[in-house]
Design a protein around this motif. Structure first.
Motif, short mmCIF file in Angstrom:
data_model
loop_
_atom_site.label_atom_id
_atom_site.label_comp_id
_atom_site.label_asym_id
_atom_site.label_seq_id
_atom_site.Cartn_x
_atom_site.Cartn_y
_atom_site.Cartn_z
N ALA A 113 0.85 -1.19 0.00
CA ALA A 113 0.00 0.00 0.00
C ALA A 113 0.89 1.25 0.00
O ALA A 113 1.97 1.26 0.59
N LEU A 114 0.43 2.29 -0.66
CA LEU A 114 1.17 3.55 -0.72
C LEU A 114 0.30 4.68 -0.17
O LEU A 114 -0.83 4.88 -0.62
N VAL A 115 0.85 5.40 0.81
CA VAL A 115 0.20 6.61 1.33
C VAL A 115 1.11 7.79 1.03
O VAL A 115 2.32 7.74 1.30
N PHE A 116 0.55 8.85 0.45
CA PHE A 116 1.33 10.03 0.09
C PHE A 116 1.00 11.18 1.04
O PHE A 116 -0.14 11.60 1.17
N ASP A 117 2.04 11.67 1.73
CA ASP A 117 1.91 12.83 2.61
C ASP A 117 2.17 14.08 1.76
O ASP A 117 3.27 14.28 1.25
N ILE A 118 1.15 14.90 1.61
CA ILE A 118 1.17 15.99 0.63
C ILE A 118 2.00 17.19 1.09
O ILE A 118 2.35 18.05 0.29
N VAL A 119 2.37 17.28 2.34
CA VAL A 119 2.96 18.49 2.91
C VAL A 119 4.12 19.01 2.05
O VAL A 119 5.03 18.28 1.67
N ALA A 142 -1.64 7.04 -5.33
CA ALA A 142 -1.52 6.42 -4.00
C ALA A 142 -2.85 5.82 -3.55
O ALA A 142 -3.92 6.15 -4.07
N ASP A 143 -2.75 4.94 -2.56
CA ASP A 143 -3.96 4.35 -1.95
C ASP A 143 -4.62 5.32 -0.97
O ASP A 143 -5.81 5.20 -0.69
N GLY A 144 -3.81 6.24 -0.45
CA GLY A 144 -4.34 7.22 0.49
C GLY A 144 -3.51 8.49 0.46
O GLY A 144 -2.32 8.46 0.12
N VAL A 156 -8.91 12.97 -5.08
CA VAL A 156 -8.40 11.66 -4.67
C VAL A 156 -9.49 10.90 -3.92
O VAL A 156 -10.50 11.47 -3.52
N ARG A 157 -9.26 9.59 -3.68
CA ARG A 157 -10.28 8.81 -2.99
C ARG A 157 -10.05 8.86 -1.48
O ARG A 157 -10.61 9.72 -0.81
N ASP A 158 -9.25 7.96 -0.91
CA ASP A 158 -9.09 7.93 0.54
C ASP A 158 -8.16 9.04 1.00
O ASP A 158 -7.02 9.17 0.52
N LYS A 159 -8.64 9.85 1.92
CA LYS A 159 -7.83 10.98 2.38
C LYS A 159 -8.18 11.34 3.81
O LYS A 159 -9.23 10.93 4.34
N GLY A 177 -3.61 5.15 12.51
CA GLY A 177 -5.01 4.83 12.28
C GLY A 177 -5.38 4.92 10.81
O GLY A 177 -6.11 4.07 10.28
N PHE A 178 -4.86 5.94 10.13
CA PHE A 178 -5.14 6.08 8.70
C PHE A 178 -4.47 4.97 7.90
O PHE A 178 -5.06 4.42 6.96
N PHE A 179 -3.24 4.61 8.27
CA PHE A 179 -2.55 3.50 7.59
C PHE A 179 -3.38 2.21 7.68
O PHE A 179 -3.53 1.49 6.69
N GLN A 180 -3.90 1.94 8.86
CA GLN A 180 -4.70 0.72 9.04
C GLN A 180 -5.95 0.76 8.16
O GLN A 180 -6.33 -0.24 7.54
N ASN A 181 -6.58 1.93 8.11
CA ASN A 181 -7.78 2.08 7.29
C ASN A 181 -7.48 1.85 5.81
O ASN A 181 -8.22 1.16 5.09
N VAL A 182 -6.37 2.43 5.34
CA VAL A 182 -5.97 2.28 3.94
C VAL A 182 -5.65 0.81 3.62
O VAL A 182 -6.05 0.28 2.58
N LEU A 183 -4.95 0.15 4.54
CA LEU A 183 -4.60 -1.27 4.33
C LEU A 183 -5.85 -2.13 4.21
O LEU A 183 -5.94 -3.00 3.34
N GLU A 184 -6.81 -1.91 5.11
CA GLU A 184 -8.04 -2.70 5.08
C GLU A 184 -8.80 -2.51 3.77
O GLU A 184 -9.28 -3.47 3.16
N LYS A 185 -8.90 -1.27 3.30
CA LYS A 185 -9.61 -1.00 2.05
C LYS A 185 -8.87 -1.59 0.86
O LYS A 185 -9.49 -2.12 -0.07
N ARG A 186 -7.54 -1.51 0.90
CA ARG A 186 -6.77 -2.06 -0.21
C ARG A 186 -6.92 -3.58 -0.26
O ARG A 186 -7.06 -4.17 -1.33
N ARG A 187 -6.88 -4.23 0.90
CA ARG A 187 -7.05 -5.69 0.95
C ARG A 187 -8.42 -6.09 0.41
O ARG A 187 -8.56 -7.09 -0.28
N SER A 188 -9.43 -5.29 0.75
CA SER A 188 -10.79 -5.59 0.27
C SER A 188 -10.86 -5.46 -1.24
O SER A 188 -11.50 -6.29 -1.92
#
Length: 239
Positions: free
Chosen positions: A4-10, A41-43, A59-62, A222-233
């Motif tokens: 899974a990939l999460v992008f921090d936009i800062v 990214a996934d999130g 984007v989708r998950d944010k 918490g956000f990482f966990q949420n992204v992982l669960e959605k990606r697995r689904s």
């Protein structure tokens, strides 16, 4: 790699160059839409609510997660008299610097850029000017400077176009505008009242736990966990 990939936009744009090109929300959406499609990214983690409201539809998950204050930052003593005010960051004050220095000279106080300790300042100033006072910078930069003021309990005098400060203000930030005399009047309010500075200090420290690194890290996790669960689904369902 199947991860899974999460992008921090800062701060994810060329500064100040992109700030000179993309001068409103429409142009910002065009710019970030192209950039983020290439990342896919996934999130996505937005640095401020303002940026998510403006660009979150791309984007989708944010989620919006604010910046923490520096770990082990020292607390301000809130001295009786104001003798030093200052600023943290690069040389981004632009036209504000001579005006601030002039105001300090007239009041017999010292202006310091990048002090060794934020707690050594009686008042910290947050502002941007010149090419660094762009739409992207004022709208989408993180709250880190105000977070450090809150974490140390240092009264803050902030330009009203610093939108991250509005997002995270506890109701105790003093804002100033471009109008003649606005900065000086707000500065004098803080100089003239030790009680006001002490009240701001106490209120900042009350809310500081929100911006402690532990609290912010928990939000990331918490956000990482949420992204992982959605990606697995999605993978399980073949999408």
């Amino acid at each position: 790699m199947g991860k899974a990939l999460v992008f921090d936009i800062v701060d994810s744009w060329a500064q100040p160059e992109d700030g000179m090109k993309y001068t409103d929300t429409v142009k910002a959406r065009e710019f970030f839409s192209k950039v983020w499609k290439g990342i896919d990214a996934d999130g996505y983690i937005f640095p401020t609510r303002r940026m998510q409201e403006s660009l979150g539809g791309l984007v989708r998950d944010k989620i919006t997660i604010y910046h923490h204050f520096r770990p082990r930052i020292e607390k301000n003593a809130i001295r009786e008299r104001v003798t030093v005010i200052g600023y943290e960051g690069g040389d981004y004050l632009g036209e504000w610097r001579p005006r601030i220095e002039q105001a300090c000279a007239r009041r017999g106080i010292e202006f310091v850029a990048n002090p060794q300790r934020l707690a050594d300042l009686d008042i910290v100033i947050l502002a941007r000017g010149g090419e660094h006072g762009s739409f992207l910078a004022r709208q989408f930069k993180s709250n880190v400077k105000l977070a450090n003021a809150i974490g140390s309990g240092t009264p803050a005098l902030v330009h009203y176009e610093e939108m991250s400060a509005h997002d995270t203000d506890t109701g105790d930030v003093l804002f100033f505008t471009n109008q003649p005399g606005s900065f000086e009047r707000q500065l004098d309010r803080l100089i003239d009242s030790h009680a006001l500075r002490l009240r701001i200090h106490e209120r900042f420290l009350e809310v500081a736990p929100r911006f402690h690194i532990t609290s912010i890290a928990n939000q990331f996790e918490g956000f990482f966990q949420n992204v992982l669960e959605k990606r697995r689904s999605r993978v399980a369902s073949g999408h």
